[in-house]
Structure formats: structure tokens, C-alpha cells
Design a protein around this motif. Structure first.
Motif, mmCIF file in Angstrom:
data_model
loop_
_atom_site.group_PDB
_atom_site.id
_atom_site.type_symbol
_atom_site.label_atom_id
_atom_site.label_comp_id
_atom_site.label_asym_id
_atom_site.label_seq_id
_atom_site.Cartn_x
_atom_site.Cartn_y
_atom_site.Cartn_z
ATOM 1 N N ASN A 92 51.230 47.394 78.439
ATOM 2 C CA ASN A 92 51.263 48.434 79.478
ATOM 3 C C ASN A 92 50.104 49.422 79.399
ATOM 4 O O ASN A 92 49.765 50.056 80.393
ATOM 5 C CB ASN A 92 52.608 49.181 79.454
ATOM 6 C CG ASN A 92 52.863 49.919 78.151
ATOM 7 O OD1 ASN A 92 52.338 49.552 77.111
ATOM 8 N ND2 ASN A 92 53.675 50.947 78.201
ATOM 9 N N LYS A 93 49.497 49.570 78.224
ATOM 10 C CA LYS A 93 48.425 50.552 78.099
ATOM 11 C C LYS A 93 47.202 50.166 78.925
ATOM 12 O O LYS A 93 46.395 51.026 79.276
ATOM 13 C CB LYS A 93 48.042 50.757 76.626
ATOM 14 C CG LYS A 93 49.204 51.151 75.710
ATOM 15 C CD LYS A 93 50.014 52.294 76.249
ATOM 16 C CE LYS A 93 51.186 52.736 75.391
ATOM 17 N NZ LYS A 93 52.170 51.720 75.027
ATOM 18 N N ILE A 94 47.050 48.876 79.239
ATOM 19 C CA ILE A 94 45.874 48.438 80.001
ATOM 20 C C ILE A 94 45.831 49.104 81.378
ATOM 21 O O ILE A 94 44.777 49.541 81.832
ATOM 22 C CB ILE A 94 45.842 46.890 80.127
ATOM 23 C CG1 ILE A 94 45.805 46.221 78.743
ATOM 24 C CG2 ILE A 94 44.648 46.445 80.975
ATOM 25 C CD1 ILE A 94 44.561 46.456 77.928
ATOM 26 N N ARG A 95 46.987 49.213 82.041
ATOM 27 C CA ARG A 95 46.984 49.878 83.360
ATOM 28 C C ARG A 95 46.541 51.334 83.243
ATOM 29 O O ARG A 95 45.804 51.841 84.072
ATOM 30 C CB ARG A 95 48.383 49.843 83.984
ATOM 31 C CG ARG A 95 48.773 48.506 84.535
ATOM 32 C CD ARG A 95 50.020 48.641 85.407
ATOM 33 N NE ARG A 95 50.609 47.353 85.664
ATOM 34 C CZ ARG A 95 50.259 46.551 86.681
ATOM 35 N NH1 ARG A 95 49.321 46.908 87.533
ATOM 36 N NH2 ARG A 95 50.858 45.377 86.839
ATOM 37 N N LYS A 96 47.015 52.006 82.190
ATOM 38 C CA LYS A 96 46.611 53.405 81.986
ATOM 39 C C LYS A 96 45.116 53.469 81.687
ATOM 40 O O LYS A 96 44.404 54.342 82.185
ATOM 41 C CB LYS A 96 47.372 54.020 80.806
ATOM 42 C CG LYS A 96 48.897 53.987 80.934
ATOM 43 C CD LYS A 96 49.507 54.721 79.742
ATOM 44 C CE LYS A 96 51.005 54.511 79.640
ATOM 45 N NZ LYS A 96 51.617 55.315 78.582
ATOM 46 N N LEU A 97 44.659 52.520 80.862
ATOM 47 C CA LEU A 97 43.258 52.545 80.428
ATOM 48 C C LEU A 97 42.287 52.302 81.576
ATOM 49 O O LEU A 97 41.147 52.775 81.536
ATOM 50 C CB LEU A 97 43.048 51.517 79.308
ATOM 51 C CG LEU A 97 43.639 51.971 77.963
ATOM 52 C CD1 LEU A 97 43.850 50.775 77.032
ATOM 53 C CD2 LEU A 97 42.733 53.015 77.302
ATOM 54 N N GLY A 130 58.364 55.368 75.371
ATOM 55 C CA GLY A 130 57.894 56.017 74.142
ATOM 56 C C GLY A 130 57.322 57.369 74.490
ATOM 57 O O GLY A 130 58.034 58.377 74.552
ATOM 58 N N THR A 131 56.002 57.404 74.763
ATOM 59 C CA THR A 131 55.380 58.677 75.113
ATOM 60 C C THR A 131 55.733 59.115 76.535
ATOM 61 O O THR A 131 55.482 60.259 76.903
ATOM 62 C CB THR A 131 53.844 58.603 74.966
ATOM 63 O OG1 THR A 131 53.356 57.553 75.801
ATOM 64 C CG2 THR A 131 53.451 58.329 73.527
ATOM 65 N N GLY A 132 56.248 58.215 77.344
ATOM 66 C CA GLY A 132 56.765 58.578 78.670
ATOM 67 C C GLY A 132 55.806 58.383 79.832
ATOM 68 O O GLY A 132 56.186 58.548 80.987
#
Ligand SMILES: *Cc1c(COP(=O)(O)O)cnc(C)c1O
Length: 351
Positions: free
Chosen positions: A56-61, A207-209
Motif C-alpha cells: 500500500n505504501k507505493i500509492r502514497k509514495l 497502522g499509521t492510518g
């Protein structure tokens, strides 16, 4: 580097850098649907990335690194546990983007230098600048605070040498990062529409939301009434809900939609299903991971998605959600944990 969104609901373009493969697949879980009586779908954000593991972090990144590039930064710094998916994904995306990655990793589980595992092995292979912070009787939050102080010194040094650093908090949970899950939510709903399905529930491990915030912002943007539920993977303070709503509203402001506001009534989150704590194996969730592997050929991890998916099944049961309801689980990645230290896996393998 800069791509205005095609979505007409956006009133302001946001800098974005392509560091993943989208849209990610969506598919039905046929056997589990038959076994549970729910119409279950899995959204595969574990398949989002250039590296083999995505998440999921890829979309944020995509938005965080877009912002970093727009600001002329050449270095990115972030934080997490030694087996942090966020740190690994940030490093991988930074390498793809040609930015220099620095991470401060808290060793909740002490790594064996001679037998690197899971994400720490990958971080090393990507040749990131890795600083390990051993929690000296500190909590994760306290150790992270200390890591930030260490990072500040490193940033000052780098800036003196003429570099420009982009500092990403743990989990990439910022309003800019969460724009990625406005996009993610809209992508998912378009795919469900194309299948002629309308989800009653959308679950994610939280987690971090930042993910929960972005999904909820997307729901409010489209005016949908799907119930969004975050299954916590760690304990949270009383301010968690407000914090998530604040990030969601910040993300909406980033796309020029100050007219749409998220409140804590627009999403749910529950602390009931993570067992003893973050990165501590939970046998009931492990049973669910084995079930998904055996009946669906799908892999989930012991820290996030296994606890999330298991929590989802228990929630549906305990809240008497009507059988036949359409339920989507967001697969947020994390399967590198399957190759992490035994302390993180517990007794997962027992066929
Ligand atoms: C980070 C992470 C989450 C939680 O996402 P947040 O946006 O931090 O709430 C869920 N699953 C996996 C696999 C993760 O790495």
C-alpha cells in the motif's frame, strides 16, 4: 513528473511520480465466499510495485515522491521497524526515482547481521543508507522520536553538502501520501462497477492510518455509503480517529476539495483483533493465513494482512453482518514478512 488527474472531481492537480503498476487487480475469493457465505473480493495492492512485493505504501509514495521531486529534493529519509514494509517500499521507489534513500529502523526484533531476513535483506540489497536504532527500554514511539533527532543531524550535514532532503514520517501517513488512496479508492470502485458489484463493506489493516484516511476521503468524494472498517494491528490512542479524519481532510484539500469534509462517523476502526501487539504473532490470524494459502492460493502476512483479514471475518460474524453481503478486503502487501525472523512468524508453518 507532473500529471493532472483525469478525474473531473479533482479541482487541483497534484504532483505525482509513477513508481508502481496501476490499476492493481481485483478478484473474487471463490472458496472463502462459499465457506463463509459472504461475497468476498480481494483488491491486490500487494501487486503494486516495481519490486516483487509492492504494497500500500507505493500509492502514497507516488504523491510523496512527486512532491519531493517538485521541491527539488535528491534524498528521501524515512522511519519504521527493521522489518518495515514502508521503509522497504520507500527505498525501492526512491531507487526507481533516482533519489538517495536513508532509513532509520527501530529493531523491535533484533536482526542477525549474518543472516539478514525479509525487508532488511531487501533494504540492504537496494543499498540504502541504513541506521539501526535499538530501543533501549523505549517504546516504538519513543525510539522513533530518538530516530528523528538522529535524522535531523544527518539532514543538516547533507544540506551543508548541498543536498536537499525530503523527510517522510513513519508509514508515509501525510495528507499528500493519502491522496494515493483517494485514487486507490476510486480505482477500486470503478472496477467493482465494471463487475456489476456494489460493496457493502471495505476492510483494511490499519497502522499509521494514512490508508484508512485516503479511502474514506475517496468515499466522501464520491458520496458512496460503503462501510469502511480499519482493523488495527497495534494499540492506538484516543486521538486516532481525529488524526485519521484530519489526514483525510488534508488529502481532500490537496486535490482542491475543501468543500468536502470527513468526520469520524465516516469510517470505523477496531482494536479487537490484533492479539498481543505489533509484530507479535497471533495464532488465530495464522490459522487464517494458512486457510487463505490452502483454499485460495493467496499469501498474507503475520503483521498486517493476516490479522486484518482474520479480524474482518470475526467482525462480520460478531456484528451479524447479513450473509450474502459484498465485502472487499484491501490486500496491502507485507508478504516479505513470511521470510522474516521466526519471532515475527510464530508457529505459522504447521501442516
Ligand atoms: C503500512 C501497512 C499497513 C497499514 O497502512 P497505514 O496506512 O499505515 O495504516 C497495512 N498493511 C501493510 C502490509 C502495511 O505495510
Amino acid at each position: 513528473m507532473y500529471s493532472p488527474e483525469e478525474n473531473t472531481q479533482w479541482r487541483k492537480p497534484v504532483n505525482r511520480m509513477s513508481v508502481g503498476f496501476f490499476p492493481t487487480p481485483l478478484h473474487r475469493l471463490n472458496k472463502l465466499s462459499e465457506m463463509t457465505g459472504y461475497n468476498l473480493y480481494l483488491k491486490r495492492d500487494d501487486l503494486s510495485g516495481f519490486n516483487a512485493y509492492g504494497g500500500n505504501k507505493i500509492r502514497k509514495l507516488e504523491y510523496l515522491l512527486g512532491d519531493a521531486a517538485a521541491k527539488g529534493c535528491d534524498t528521501v529519509i524515512t522511519y519504521g521497524a527493521t522489518q518495515s514494509n514502508h521503509a522497504m517500499e520507500t527505498i525501492s521507489a526512491a531507487r526507481r526515482a533516482g533519489l538517495y534513500p536513508i532509513v532509520y529502523l527501530i529493531s523491535l526484533v533484533t536482526p542477525d547481521e549474518n543472516d539478514l531476513r525479509g525487508n532488511l535483506l531487501l533494504d540492504t540489497l537496494f543499498d540504502a543508507e541504513i541506521h539501526i536504532v535499538s530501543p533501549d527500554g523505549e517504546t516504538m514511539a519513543q525510539a522513533t522520536e530518538r530516530a528523528h533527532i538522529l535524522a535531523e543531524k544527518r539532514i543538516a550535514q547533507l544540506e551543508q553538502e548541498g543536498h536537499k532532503c525530503y523527510d517522510i514520517p513513519t508509514g508515509g501517513a501525510t495528507e499528500v501520501g493519502s491522496v494515493g488512496y483517494i485514487t486507490g479508492y476510486c480505482e477500486l470502485m470503478d472496477q467493482m462497477d465494471a463487475l456489476g458489484e456494489k460493496p457493502d463493506y471495505l476492510f483494511t489493516a490499519t497502522g499509521t492510518g494514512g490508508t484508512l484516511a485516503g479511502l474514506t476521503a475517496g468515499k466522501c468524494l464520491r458520496g458512496d455509503n460503503v462501510a469502511i472498517v480499519g482493523i488495527q494491528v497495534s494499540p492506538k490512542t484516543d486521538e486516532y480517529g481525529d488524526h485519521v479524519a484530519e489526514i483525510a481532510n488534508g488529502a481532500l484539500s490537496c486535490i482542491g476539495r475543501n468543500d468536502i469534509r470527513v468526520s469520524t462517523k465516516d469510517f470505523q476502526y477496531t482494536p479487537l483483533y490484533f492479539g498481543a501487539g505489533y509484530e507479535i504473532p497471533f495464532e488465530e490470524a495464522n490459522e487464517t493465513i494458512r486457510r487463505l494459502a490452502k483454499y485460495e492460493g493467496v499469501l498474507m502476512d503475520t503483521v498486517y494482512t493476516g490479522k486484518g483479514f482474520n479480524g474482518m471475518l470475526r467482525y462480520l460474524e460478531e456484528k451479524n453482518v447479513p450473509k450474502g453481503s459484498t465485502v472487499v478486503f484491501l490486500h496491502t502487501g507485507g508478504t516479505t514478512a513470511l521470510f522474516a525472523e521466526k519471532e515475527i512468524l510464530g508457529d505459522l508453518i504447521q501442516f
